[in-house]
Design an enzyme around this catalytic site. Structure first.
Site, PDB file in Angstrom:
ATOM      1  N   HIS A 103       0.823  -1.205   0.000  1.00 11.10           N
ATOM      2  CA  HIS A 103       0.000   0.000   0.000  1.00 11.10           C
ATOM      3  C   HIS A 103       0.856   1.254   0.000  1.00 11.10           C
ATOM      4  CE1 HIS A 103       0.260  -0.958   4.436  1.00 11.10           C
ATOM      5  NE2 HIS A 103       0.573   0.320   4.468  1.00 11.10           N
ATOM      6  N   ARG A 107      -1.159  11.757   3.716  1.00 12.18           N
ATOM      7  CA  ARG A 107      -1.956  12.500   4.685  1.00 12.18           C
ATOM      8  C   ARG A 107      -2.985  13.379   3.981  1.00 12.18           C
ATOM      9  NH1 ARG A 107       3.505  12.469   5.803  1.00 12.18           N
ATOM     10  NH2 ARG A 107       4.064  11.354   7.703  1.00 12.18           N
ATOM     11  N   GLU A 154      -3.660   3.970   1.953  1.00 18.70           N
ATOM     12  CA  GLU A 154      -3.866   4.226   3.376  1.00 18.70           C
ATOM     13  C   GLU A 154      -3.846   5.739   3.600  1.00 18.70           C
ATOM     14  OE1 GLU A 154      -1.700   3.737   7.749  1.00 18.70           O
ATOM     15  OE2 GLU A 154      -1.055   2.457   6.079  1.00 18.70           O
ATOM     16  N   ASN A 158      -4.654  13.522  10.724  1.00 15.64           N
ATOM     17  CA  ASN A 158      -4.199  13.938  12.046  1.00 15.64           C
ATOM     18  C   ASN A 158      -5.141  15.016  12.574  1.00 15.64           C
ATOM     19  OD1 ASN A 158      -1.561  12.463  12.337  1.00 15.64           O
ATOM     20  ND2 ASN A 158      -1.148  13.530  10.425  1.00 15.64           N
ATOM     21  N   HIS A 172       2.089  11.496  -9.078  1.00 17.66           N
ATOM     22  CA  HIS A 172       0.669  11.144  -9.170  1.00 17.66           C
ATOM     23  C   HIS A 172       0.477   9.656  -8.881  1.00 17.66           C
ATOM     24  CE1 HIS A 172       2.202  10.311 -13.330  1.00 17.66           C
ATOM     25  NE2 HIS A 172       1.493   9.204 -13.146  1.00 17.66           N
ATOM     26  N   GLU A 220      -3.669   9.992 -12.498  1.00 11.63           N
ATOM     27  CA  GLU A 220      -3.662   9.792 -13.945  1.00 11.63           C
ATOM     28  C   GLU A 220      -4.642   8.676 -14.279  1.00 11.63           C
ATOM     29  OE1 GLU A 220      -0.590   8.675 -17.627  1.00 11.63           O
ATOM     30  OE2 GLU A 220       0.043   8.435 -15.534  1.00 11.63           O
TER      31      GLU A 220
END
Length: 366
Positions: A103, A107, A154, A158, A172, A220
């Site tokens: 993965h 953020r 993922e 925060n 990208h 993309e």
């Protein structure tokens, strides 16, 4: 800070982002939520670590200093003793190791807004979500199939942090779709931002388009036939393409699938991975003529790769010119072993022992 949780995997069937899977989303539903006034800095990324081309020499010295065995200390005073093989044997082992890209971590400023965009505009499925209030962050995992067989995203939110700097180094993500033009029109109707209209790629014939998510991450869209892995690319910019290719071949055991030079537009790309581009996720490295350094910002975090042996992997990373940022070893309270590193350009990855059918390691990167 490192936090570990064992969480049962959500059951999910493989999903391809066909046009029928994209539901209607109004522009107003993509508006920013009111962010919390309290900002937690404990999970913001640390400053960039300077790189040195002497990592490989340092690793060789370490191998010689330790003689016939190397003792590696992990967190929680856990140690693992391994036999030190020759550099040639370690690098040869990497080629035989069973690896795959697991993965990518980054953020976002509004988790619910991003989940809504990815599921309703890009056709992804929310696989699972977890909130850790004592550490003031929330994660969400999204993709087109189960985590134990697909590459997934993922997302990390925060508490109180509603904006990040993407920088100039991250490029990208790539998503394979049946019909780029129709996908773009649906995304546009749902309030998505189109940054490049559908058409042939510069210097090639593949039909592509670019869109931007609410946080500014670019995707993309690549016109491609049926594929088991629609989430098909992560693109990063590097300052020395040959150095990076050598690193990912030796340290990560990736195969160089192809390169393409575009002198008219002054850039070169290299595709690396663990399988064909039309069947697996690949790492796309881009070199822009004359550009040797990039600002990495604080938004994009890292990719995760599965391995059979984190100790040998750490040896290979050092020999190939990378820097270990977390020594290999088991995490406290669980037998899962990990190591983390920086490549010669400073891009971060972590590698985990991923032999189980369910990937249950949840590690919050600070």
């Amino acid at each position: 800070m490192v936090l570990v949780r064992v969480v049962p995997m959500a059951s999910s069937s493989s999903i391809r982002p066909t046009l029928s899977s994209l539901r209607f989303l109004t522009p107003s539903s993509l508006s920013l939520s009111n962010p919390s006034s309290r900002i937690s800095f404990s999970h913001l990324p640390s400053p960039s670590v300077s790189q040195s081309n002497s990592f490989g020499l340092k690793a060789s010295r370490e191998l010689r200093q330790h003689g016939n065995s190397t003792r590696i200390m992990a967190s929680g005073d856990v140690s693992q003793s391994i036999s030190a093989a020759s550099p040639e044997n370690v690098l040869e082992w990497v080629k035989q190791d069973k690896r795959r890209m697991l993965h990518v971590v980054y953020r976002v400023g509004d988790l619910d807004r991003t989940i809504k965009f990815y599921t309703e505009c890009l056709g992804m499925k929310l696989l699972r979500k977890r909130d850790i209030p004592e550490e003031k962050y929330t994660n969400a995992f999204l993709g087109y199939g189960p985590e134990d067989s697909h590459f997934v995203i993922e997302l990390t939110y925060n508490y109180g942090v509603d904006k990040y700097d993407i920088g100039t180094g991250f490029g990208h993500f790539g998503i394979a779709v049946d019909d780029v033009a129709k996908a773009v029109e649906l995304i546009r109707a749902k309030g998505g931002k189109i940054t490049r209209e559908p058409g042939p790629v510069k210097g090639g014939r593949s039909v592509i388009a670019f869109i931007e998510d609410p946080d500014g991450y670019k995707f993309e869209l690549i016109e491609r036939g049926p594929t088991p892995e629609p989430l098909c690319q992560v693109m990063l910019r590097v300052g020395d393409l040959n150095r990076s290719i050598e690193f990912y071949e030796k340290a990560f055991g990736m195969e160089l699938l192809r390169t393409r030079d575009n002198p008219e537009y002054k850039y070169t790309i290299a595709m690396l991975g663990y399988g064909p581009e039309d069947k697996s996720t690949v790492l796309e490295l881009t070199y822009n003529y004359g550009v040797t350094e990039y600002d990495k910002g604080n938004a994009y975090a890292q990719i995760a790769v599965g391995t059979d042996d984190v100790y040998k992997t750490a040896e290979a990373i050092k020999l190939a010119g990378g820097k270990i940022t977390r020594e290999p070893g088991a995490l406290p309270g669980i037998n899962t072993k990990i190591t983390a590193c920086l490549d010669p350009d400073g891009w971060k990855s972590y590698i985990t022992r991923s032999g189980r059918s369910v990937f249950c390691l949840l590690w919050h990167d600070t």
